[in-house]
Design an enzyme around this catalytic site. Structure first.
Site: not given
Length: 367
Positions: A171, A175, A248, A279, A299, A347, A349
Site C-alpha cells: 500500500r 491522504r 541493503r 535523502r 544517505e 524490517y 520500526d
C-alpha cells in the site's frame, strides 16, 4: 563458569528492552557489542552541540500506548512531527502524498479533483500487477509513481522497479487532506537529549564489553551465561550453512555548514534517479535547534558486503525462503533467543521492536 543469567549479543533496542526487564527481575546480564558504543543504530553523536543520528534518521512513532509510556519513562520526548519533503529535480512536494502534493502537481484544490486524476491514471494497469512498477501505478497512478516513487525506490533497492516484486509495495499512503504529518500514529517524538539517554537507562546495571565479536569467541561467552539473546545476523550465527542472506546497506556523508538553517526541514527525499543519494537529514530540526551551525547528512544506499552494517533485509521470495531454513535451525537451538531486525531478518520500526522485546522478556522472565 556461569556468571550471568543472560548474554546479550548486540546493544540495540531489542537487547536493551530485554536487559531492562531482566534487571528488574533480578537477573544479571553481560552485553557483548561489536561496535565501540551501545545503542545500535539509534546511537547519537554530539557535533557542535547538535545530536546527530549517526546511522540515519530515527523518528519514534507508535499507536501502542504501553510502548509510548515505556519510552517516556526512560527519556523526555519532544513534540517533533515528521513532515518530510520530496525533491524531484528541484521541484518540492509534500510527503506523504496529500492534498498539498496534488495541488502542486495538478493545480487542483479539492479531494474530488485529486481522486479523479489518480483514478484515471490507475486505470492504466489492468489485471494482477506483475512487478513493483505496475503495483505502484495501480495504487497511485503514473505521475506520482514517475516523480516520487520510481527513482527513490530504484536507488533504495539497487534494481529497476520492473525487476522488483509487486508485494514490496502493498500500500502507499494517500491522504485527501491538507496534512503533512507523515505518520498516522497518535504518539510521536524524539528524546529531547537524544537516544543515548534512553539506551543508558535500558542497559543500566549490565556489564558491557565493546568492540568484541561474539561469534569469534562464542564458546567462551556461551559458557558464561545461561541464555543468549542474539540480535546479530541469523545466517552468520549458523556459519552461513545455507548461504548468505542479502541486505541493503547505507553509506553516510556529513557536512557542517556555517549557517543556522540549510534546508528548512529535517528530512528531504531525493526522488529522481540521477541524484546518487536518497535523502538528506538536517539533524538540528529534530530538536528545534537554534545553533549558529548545522550538520547535514547525505544517505547513500549500497549493496551490502561482508564488513558493512546490514540495514534492510532484501524482502524477496528467494531470501525469505533462505531465512525460513535458518529460522528452522533457530527453533532447535537450546537456550538462545533470536530477536530484532537481524536476528529475525525483518524490517522493524522502533516501536515494533520494543513491543517484540517486551513480549519475549515477559515470556522468558515470567512477568
Amino acid at each position: 563458569m556461569r556468571k550471568y543469567d543472560y548474554i546479550l549479543v548486540g546493544s540495540g533496542l531489542y537487547a536493551g528492552v530485554f536487559a531492562w526487564y531482566a534487571g528488574r527481575s533480578g537477573k544479571t546480564c553481560l552485553v557483548v557489542e561489536k561496535r565501540e558504543h551501545l545503542g545500535g543504530n539509534v546511537y547519537c553523536e554530539d557535533i557542535k552541540g547538535i545530536k546527530v543520528h549517526k546511522y540515519g534518521a530515527h523518528i519514534f512513532h507508535t499507536s501502542n500506548k504501553k510502548v509510548w509510556d515505556f519510552v517516556n519513562s526512560l527519556a523526555e520526548f519532544n513534540r517533533y512531527t515528521n513532515s518530510p519533503v520530496a525533491n524531484y529535480k528541484g521541484e518540492m512536494y509534500n510527503l506523504p502524498f496529500n492534498m498539498n502534493t496534488f495541488s502542486k502537481l495538478w493545480g487542483i484544490s479539492t479531494p474530488a479533483e485529486a481522486r479523479a486524476v489518480i483514478d484515471s491514471q490507475r486505470a492504466e494497469v489492468t489485471g494482477e500487477p506483475r512487478n513493483l512498477e505496475e503495483q505502484a501505478i495501480s495504487l497511485v497512478g503514473r505521475e506520482l509513481y514517475e516523480k516520487l516513487i520510481k527513482g527513490y525506490t530504484e536507488k533504495q533497492w539497487g534494481r529497476d522497479c520492473k525487476e522488483l516484486p509487486a508485494f514490496i509495495i502493498k500500500r502507499i499512503p494517500v491522504r485527501y487532506l491538507y496534512d503533512n504529518n507523515y505518520f498516522n500514529d497518535p504518539y510521536q517524538g524524539i528524546p529531547v537529549d537524544g537516544y543515548n539517554v534512553m539506551i543508558e537507562k535500558l542497559f543500566g546495571g549490565c556489564e558491557v564489553e565493546l568492540g568484541v565479536d561474539y561469534l569469534e569467541h562464542k564458546a567462551h561467552y556461551d559458557s558464561m551465561g545461561g541464555t543468549v539473546v542474539y540480535t546479530g545476523t541469523i545466517d552468520a550465527y549458523f556459519g552461513y550453512r545455507f548461504g548468505k542472506l542479502e541486505y541493503r546497506s547505507l553509506r553516510f556523508e556529513s557536512d557542517i555548514y556555517e549557517e543556522e538553517n540549510h534546508q528548512g526541514v529535517a528530512v528531504v527525499n531525493y526522488t529522481d534517479r540521477e541524484t546518487p543519494y536518497t535523502r538528506t537529514i538536517e539533524h538540528k530540526h529534530f530538536a528545534f535547534g537554534n545553533q549558529p551551525v548545522t550538520v547535514v547528512t547525505r544517505e547513500y544506499p549500497v549493496t551490502w558486503q561482508e564488513g558493512m552494517e546490514p540495514y534492510y533485509p532484501v524482502n524477496d521470495e528467494k531470501n525469505q525462503a533462505l531465512y525460513q531454513k535458518y529460522a528452522g535451525l533457530a527453533r532447535k537451538e537450546a537456550n538462545v533467543i533470536f530477536g530484532g531486525r537481524l536476528g529475525e531478518y525483518k524490517y522493524y520500526d522502533m516501536d515494533k521492536v520494543i513491543e517484540a522485546a517486551m513480549e519475549m522478556a515477559q515470556e522468558a522472565l515470567g512477568r
